[in-house]
Design a protein around this motif. Structure first.
Motif, PDB file in Angstrom:
ATOM      1  N   PHE A   1     -85.846  49.199 -15.661  1.00 18.59           N
ATOM      2  CA  PHE A   1     -85.055  47.966 -15.595  1.00 18.59           C
ATOM      3  C   PHE A   1     -83.567  48.273 -15.473  1.00 18.59           C
ATOM      4  CE2 PHE A   1     -88.629  45.343 -17.360  1.00 18.59           C
ATOM      5  CZ  PHE A   1     -88.613  44.373 -16.369  1.00 18.59           C
ATOM      6  N   ALA A   2     -83.076  49.247 -16.236  1.00 19.11           N
ATOM      7  CA  ALA A   2     -81.655  49.612 -16.168  1.00 19.11           C
ATOM      8  C   ALA A   2     -81.294  50.126 -14.778  1.00 19.11           C
ATOM      9  CB  ALA A   2     -81.326  50.661 -17.233  1.00 19.11           C
ATOM     10  N   LEU A   3     -82.150  50.969 -14.206  1.00 19.11           N
ATOM     11  CA  LEU A   3     -81.881  51.499 -12.868  1.00 19.11           C
ATOM     12  C   LEU A   3     -82.011  50.398 -11.817  1.00 19.11           C
ATOM     13  CD1 LEU A   3     -81.135  53.812 -11.040  1.00 19.11           C
ATOM     14  CD2 LEU A   3     -83.543  54.550 -11.089  1.00 19.11           C
ATOM     15  N   TYR A   4     -82.978  49.517 -11.987  1.00 20.03           N
ATOM     16  CA  TYR A   4     -83.121  48.389 -11.068  1.00 20.03           C
ATOM     17  C   TYR A   4     -81.837  47.553 -11.035  1.00 20.03           C
ATOM     18  CZ  TYR A   4     -84.380  43.771  -9.354  1.00 20.03           C
ATOM     19  OH  TYR A   4     -84.382  42.574  -8.675  1.00 20.03           O
ATOM     20  N   LEU A   5     -81.328  47.225 -12.208  1.00 19.47           N
ATOM     21  CA  LEU A   5     -80.125  46.397 -12.260  1.00 19.47           C
ATOM     22  C   LEU A   5     -78.902  47.138 -11.712  1.00 19.47           C
ATOM     23  CD1 LEU A   5     -79.135  43.621 -12.886  1.00 19.47           C
ATOM     24  CD2 LEU A   5     -78.717  44.339 -15.232  1.00 19.47           C
ATOM     25  N   LYS A   6     -78.785  48.436 -12.006  1.00 21.50           N
ATOM     26  CA  LYS A   6     -77.683  49.215 -11.436  1.00 21.50           C
ATOM     27  C   LYS A   6     -77.806  49.253  -9.921  1.00 21.50           C
ATOM     28  CE  LYS A   6     -76.070  53.142 -13.168  1.00 21.50           C
ATOM     29  NZ  LYS A   6     -75.990  54.584 -13.518  1.00 21.50           N
ATOM     30  N   ASN A   7     -79.016  49.445  -9.437  1.00 16.38           N
ATOM     31  CA  ASN A   7     -79.272  49.463  -8.003  1.00 16.38           C
ATOM     32  C   ASN A   7     -78.850  48.138  -7.366  1.00 16.38           C
ATOM     33  OD1 ASN A   7     -81.071  51.227  -5.966  1.00 16.38           O
ATOM     34  ND2 ASN A   7     -81.384  49.058  -5.555  1.00 16.38           N
ATOM     35  N   LYS A   8     -79.207  47.023  -8.011  1.00 15.38           N
ATOM     36  CA  LYS A   8     -78.823  45.709  -7.479  1.00 15.38           C
ATOM     37  C   LYS A   8     -77.305  45.519  -7.566  1.00 15.38           C
ATOM     38  CE  LYS A   8     -81.276  43.254  -5.847  1.00 15.38           C
ATOM     39  NZ  LYS A   8     -81.851  43.247  -4.472  1.00 15.38           N
ATOM     40  N   ASN A   9     -76.687  45.977  -8.626  1.00 13.51           N
ATOM     41  CA  ASN A   9     -75.235  45.920  -8.754  1.00 13.51           C
ATOM     42  C   ASN A   9     -74.586  46.604  -7.547  1.00 13.51           C
ATOM     43  OD1 ASN A   9     -72.505  46.148  -9.570  1.00 13.51           O
ATOM     44  ND2 ASN A   9     -72.958  47.798 -10.988  1.00 13.51           N
ATOM     45  N   PHE A  10     -75.035  47.813  -7.264  1.00 16.89           N
ATOM     46  CA  PHE A  10     -74.459  48.560  -6.142  1.00 16.89           C
ATOM     47  C   PHE A  10     -74.822  47.894  -4.804  1.00 16.89           C
ATOM     48  CE2 PHE A  10     -74.298  52.842  -8.648  1.00 16.89           C
ATOM     49  CZ  PHE A  10     -73.236  52.362  -9.389  1.00 16.89           C
ATOM     50  N   HIS A  11     -76.002  47.364  -4.699  1.00 16.79           N
ATOM     51  CA  HIS A  11     -76.425  46.627  -3.493  1.00 16.79           C
ATOM     52  C   HIS A  11     -75.494  45.435  -3.248  1.00 16.79           C
ATOM     53  CE1 HIS A  11     -79.203  44.245  -0.936  1.00 16.79           C
ATOM     54  NE2 HIS A  11     -79.022  43.256  -1.797  1.00 16.79           N
ATOM     55  N   TRP A  12     -75.201  44.688  -4.303  1.00 15.43           N
ATOM     56  CA  TRP A  12     -74.356  43.503  -4.179  1.00 15.43           C
ATOM     57  C   TRP A  12     -72.898  43.852  -3.918  1.00 15.43           C
ATOM     58  CZ3 TRP A  12     -76.850  41.872  -9.344  1.00 15.43           C
ATOM     59  CH2 TRP A  12     -78.095  41.289  -9.109  1.00 15.43           C
ATOM     60  N   HIS A  13     -72.453  45.002  -4.400  1.00 20.32           N
ATOM     61  CA  HIS A  13     -71.035  45.376  -4.292  1.00 20.32           C
ATOM     62  C   HIS A  13     -70.772  46.477  -3.283  1.00 20.32           C
ATOM     63  CE1 HIS A  13     -71.249  43.309  -8.228  1.00 20.32           C
ATOM     64  NE2 HIS A  13     -70.144  42.758  -7.754  1.00 20.32           N
ATOM     65  N   MET A  14     -71.739  46.743  -2.410  1.00 23.44           N
ATOM     66  CA  MET A  14     -71.565  47.756  -1.373  1.00 23.44           C
ATOM     67  C   MET A  14     -70.482  47.292  -0.409  1.00 23.44           C
ATOM     68  SD  MET A  14     -72.402  50.683  -0.202  1.00 23.44           S
ATOM     69  CE  MET A  14     -73.755  51.111  -1.296  1.00 23.44           C
ATOM     70  N   SER A  15     -69.756  48.255   0.135  1.00 21.35           N
ATOM     71  CA  SER A  15     -68.711  47.946   1.119  1.00 21.35           C
ATOM     72  C   SER A  15     -68.574  49.141   2.060  1.00 21.35           C
ATOM     73  CB  SER A  15     -67.377  47.682   0.401  1.00 21.35           C
ATOM     74  OG  SER A  15     -66.958  48.842  -0.285  1.00 21.35           O
ATOM     75  N   GLY A  16     -67.809  48.982   3.102  1.00 15.50           N
ATOM     76  CA  GLY A  16     -67.483  50.112   3.961  1.00 15.50           C
ATOM     77  C   GLY A  16     -68.224  50.145   5.279  1.00 15.50           C
ATOM     78  N   ALA A  17     -67.984  51.232   5.989  1.00 10.33           N
ATOM     79  CA  ALA A  17     -68.459  51.384   7.369  1.00 10.33           C
ATOM     80  C   ALA A  17     -69.981  51.355   7.492  1.00 10.33           C
ATOM     81  CB  ALA A  17     -67.926  52.701   7.947  1.00 10.33           C
ATOM     82  N   ASN A  18     -70.685  51.862   6.517  1.00 10.73           N
ATOM     83  CA  ASN A  18     -72.151  51.899   6.570  1.00 10.73           C
ATOM     84  C   ASN A  18     -72.783  50.810   5.711  1.00 10.73           C
ATOM     85  OD1 ASN A  18     -72.375  54.244   8.263  1.00 10.73           O
ATOM     86  ND2 ASN A  18     -71.641  55.411   6.506  1.00 10.73           N
ATOM     87  N   PHE A  19     -72.048  49.737   5.519  1.00 11.40           N
ATOM     88  CA  PHE A  19     -72.468  48.659   4.630  1.00 11.40           C
ATOM     89  C   PHE A  19     -73.906  48.224   4.887  1.00 11.40           C
ATOM     90  CE2 PHE A  19     -73.314  44.116   4.314  1.00 11.40           C
ATOM     91  CZ  PHE A  19     -73.235  43.943   2.942  1.00 11.40           C
TER      92      PHE A  19
END
Length: 172
Positions: free
Chosen positions: A39-57
């Motif tokens: 669950f902790a990794l799932y939520l961290k993964n979603k956090n990064f998914h939602w806050h991804m930015s940049g050229a390879n977004f």
């Protein structure tokens, strides 16, 4: 009176199993801690998914969506396995936070490569935890839990591999 009610409630959740009391206790405890990590990794993964930015977004965003789905798909079978063994499992977000070994990342901004590197390491840690639980299952002859873990270990290794290859040559 309170102790009597508490005793009845505990007895009501006791599921019969072919495994001994030590197996139930040890496997259930390790699987519940693993579930908290998932669950902790799932939520961290979603956090990064939602806050991804940049050229390879787009590519990174979609990859993390796929990886998050894999992690979430583990949760119900893992929790239900604990119950089938006669144990109890997570009850709340607070329960997850008390048990998790995967660290949260609440930073306002994380560079995309740092996100992927952190997820690579966390997935590697998760795989190691699954291998350890598999060893415990082997010790007690719990082939059903071991069987579930084998597929999840393979998926976890795939996540690590993809993240490793994306970051090859980036010094991350």
């Amino acid at each position: 009176m309170h102790d009597e009610i508490k005793s009845r409630r505990a007895a009501a959740l006791k599921t019969p199993t072919g495994l001994g009391a030590d197996a139930t206790k040890d496997i259930s405890a390790a699987a519940t801690t693993l579930l908290a990590d998932v669950f902790a990794l799932y939520l961290k993964n979603k956090n990064f998914h939602w806050h991804m930015s940049g050229a390879n977004f787009r590519d990174y965003h979609l990859l993390l969506d796929e990886q998050g789905d894999q992690l979430f798909e583990m949760t119900d079978p893992l929790a239900e396995r604990v119950r089938k063994l006669g144990g109890t499992t997570l009850r709340s977000i607070g329960d997850v936070s008390r048990r998790q070994r995967i660290q949260d990342n609440d930073a306002d901004f994380v560079h995309p490569h740092e996100m992927l590197a952190e997820l690579r390491e966390d997935n590697g840690t998760l795989v190691a935890s699954m291998r350890s639980l598999h060893d415990t299952c082997d010790e007690y002859g719990d082939v059903a839990t071991a069987s579930l873990l084998e597929n999840w270990i393979d998926e976890g290794e795939r996540r690590v591999w993809f993240l490793f290859e994306i970051l090859r040559g980036t010094n991350r």
